[in-house]
Design a protein around this motif. Structure first.
Motif, PDB file in Angstrom:
ATOM      1  N   LYS A   1     -36.314  46.814  20.151  1.00 39.80           N
ATOM      2  CA  LYS A   1     -36.664  48.185  19.762  1.00 39.80           C
ATOM      3  C   LYS A   1     -35.425  49.056  19.625  1.00 39.80           C
ATOM      4  N   GLY A   2     -34.460  48.824  20.516  1.00 37.46           N
ATOM      5  CA  GLY A   2     -33.222  49.594  20.427  1.00 37.46           C
ATOM      6  C   GLY A   2     -32.465  49.328  19.134  1.00 37.46           C
ATOM      7  N   LEU A   3     -32.560  48.097  18.615  1.00 43.73           N
ATOM      8  CA  LEU A   3     -31.925  47.790  17.340  1.00 43.73           C
ATOM      9  C   LEU A   3     -32.675  48.407  16.167  1.00 43.73           C
ATOM     10  N   LEU A   4     -33.996  48.449  16.268  1.00 43.42           N
ATOM     11  CA  LEU A   4     -34.803  48.962  15.165  1.00 43.42           C
ATOM     12  C   LEU A   4     -34.896  50.480  15.138  1.00 43.42           C
TER      13      LEU A   4
ATOM     14  N   GLN B   1     -38.074  37.349  14.121  1.00 43.53           N
ATOM     15  CA  GLN B   1     -37.855  36.105  14.847  1.00 43.53           C
ATOM     16  C   GLN B   1     -37.621  36.340  16.336  1.00 43.53           C
ATOM     17  N   LEU B   2     -36.904  37.405  16.664  1.00 45.08           N
ATOM     18  CA  LEU B   2     -36.628  37.692  18.078  1.00 45.08           C
ATOM     19  C   LEU B   2     -37.905  38.041  18.827  1.00 45.08           C
ATOM     20  N   VAL B   3     -38.794  38.788  18.193  1.00 41.29           N
ATOM     21  CA  VAL B   3     -40.056  39.151  18.850  1.00 41.29           C
ATOM     22  C   VAL B   3     -40.959  37.934  18.980  1.00 41.29           C
ATOM     23  N   ALA B   4     -41.008  37.102  17.937  1.00 46.23           N
ATOM     24  CA  ALA B   4     -41.883  35.925  17.978  1.00 46.23           C
ATOM     25  C   ALA B   4     -41.402  34.885  18.989  1.00 46.23           C
TER      26      ALA B   4
ATOM     27  N   LEU C   1     -43.373  51.604  17.692  1.00 46.81           N
ATOM     28  CA  LEU C   1     -42.298  51.077  16.834  1.00 46.81           C
ATOM     29  C   LEU C   1     -42.628  49.685  16.301  1.00 46.81           C
ATOM     30  N   LEU C   2     -43.239  48.853  17.132  1.00 42.16           N
ATOM     31  CA  LEU C   2     -43.574  47.495  16.687  1.00 42.16           C
ATOM     32  C   LEU C   2     -44.665  47.505  15.614  1.00 42.16           C
ATOM     33  N   SER C   3     -45.612  48.425  15.743  1.00 39.87           N
ATOM     34  CA  SER C   3     -46.663  48.507  14.729  1.00 39.87           C
ATOM     35  C   SER C   3     -46.131  49.024  13.403  1.00 39.87           C
TER      36      SER C   3
ATOM     37  N   LEU D   1     -31.855  43.020   9.489  1.00 38.43           N
ATOM     38  CA  LEU D   1     -32.352  43.365  10.823  1.00 38.43           C
ATOM     39  C   LEU D   1     -33.850  43.139  10.933  1.00 38.43           C
ATOM     40  N   GLN D   2     -34.592  43.382   9.870  1.00 38.81           N
ATOM     41  CA  GLN D   2     -36.031  43.127   9.908  1.00 38.81           C
ATOM     42  C   GLN D   2     -36.330  41.635  10.007  1.00 38.81           C
ATOM     43  N   VAL D   3     -35.571  40.820   9.283  1.00 43.61           N
ATOM     44  CA  VAL D   3     -35.758  39.364   9.377  1.00 43.61           C
ATOM     45  C   VAL D   3     -35.419  38.876  10.780  1.00 43.61           C
ATOM     46  N   THR D   4     -34.325  39.382  11.328  1.00 46.22           N
ATOM     47  CA  THR D   4     -33.910  38.967  12.673  1.00 46.22           C
ATOM     48  C   THR D   4     -34.894  39.445  13.732  1.00 46.22           C
TER      49      THR D   4
END
Length: 218
Positions: A74-77, A61-64, A98-100, A55-58
């Protein structure tokens, strides 16, 4: 009253099918929690730093790439962030920060070469996350393909490429939980016994010999 062999085989097929379907559901549930709760499966350099879960790898990429809106990522994380926060600090993480927490604030400026060099892990992580979510609704083979891709990427990175990095904190590592994920991914594949029975070739049935036309005339 004797029970026919066909009825016994039908009952046995139904019972085995029910047990297998329940096993696949349980395996899908365990695989879902492993992925969504971000249980560490491996450790590999990624675009956001060091990633330990698919999930961290995905998510990096989704954010970038901005394929999905940030609230979806964010809901996934967030479920995994809550579990990690309770285990480490006994506190709930903030939705705004959450992103930080995952070092995803400046992910667009990070070099994409790190992930391009590990396409197997990247593609496998996508399949693992998608398979974990879809598997709750309908078990399939996506989780198995994703896990096999991730394992092949880790083997390729850690053994075949022979990285020159000697820092143990940045070296490729596989946690024992990866074996649990692999077993659950294989068990999540649901097989239909009826379809297998239909595809199996049927035995030819011997037909009685018909009398010839000459015997009929006699």
């Amino acid at each position: 009253m004797a029970i026919s062999t066909s009825k016994v085989s039908a009952v046995a097929a139904k019972s085995s099918k029910g047990k297998w379907s329940n096993l696949s559901k349980y395996a899908c549930g365990i695989f879902f929690f492993l992925v969504i709760l971000q249980v560490p499966l491996f450790r590999i350099p990624c675009r956001s730093g060091m990633c330990t879960t698919p999930l961290q790898v995905t998510s990096s990429q989704l954010v970038a790439s901005e394929i999905f809106p940030l609230p979806v990522v964010k809901g996934l994380l967030y479920p995994g962030a809550i579990v990690n926060g309770l285990i480490n600090n006994m506190s709930f993480p903030s939705w705004d920060n959450l992103l930080s927490i995952y070092n995803l604030t400046d992910i667009k400026q990070a070099s994409a070469l790190t992930d391009l060099q590990r396409l197997e892990v990247l593609a496998g992580s996508y399949f693992c996350v998608a398979g974990a979510i879809i598997g709750i609704l309908k078990p399939g083979r996506m989780s198995m393909f994703g896990t096999l891709l991730v394992i092949w990427g880790l083997v390729k990175e850690g053994i075949l490429n022979k990285p020159v990095n000697t820092d143990p904190t940045k070296a490729v590592f596989v946690y024992p939980t990866m074996l649990i994920a692999l077993v659950c991914a294989f068990l999540s594949v649901k097989y239909d016994i009826k379809k297998v029975a239909r595809r199996s070739p049927s035995r030819p049935v011997a037909k009685p010999l018909q009398s010839s036309s000459k015997s009929k005339l006699k």
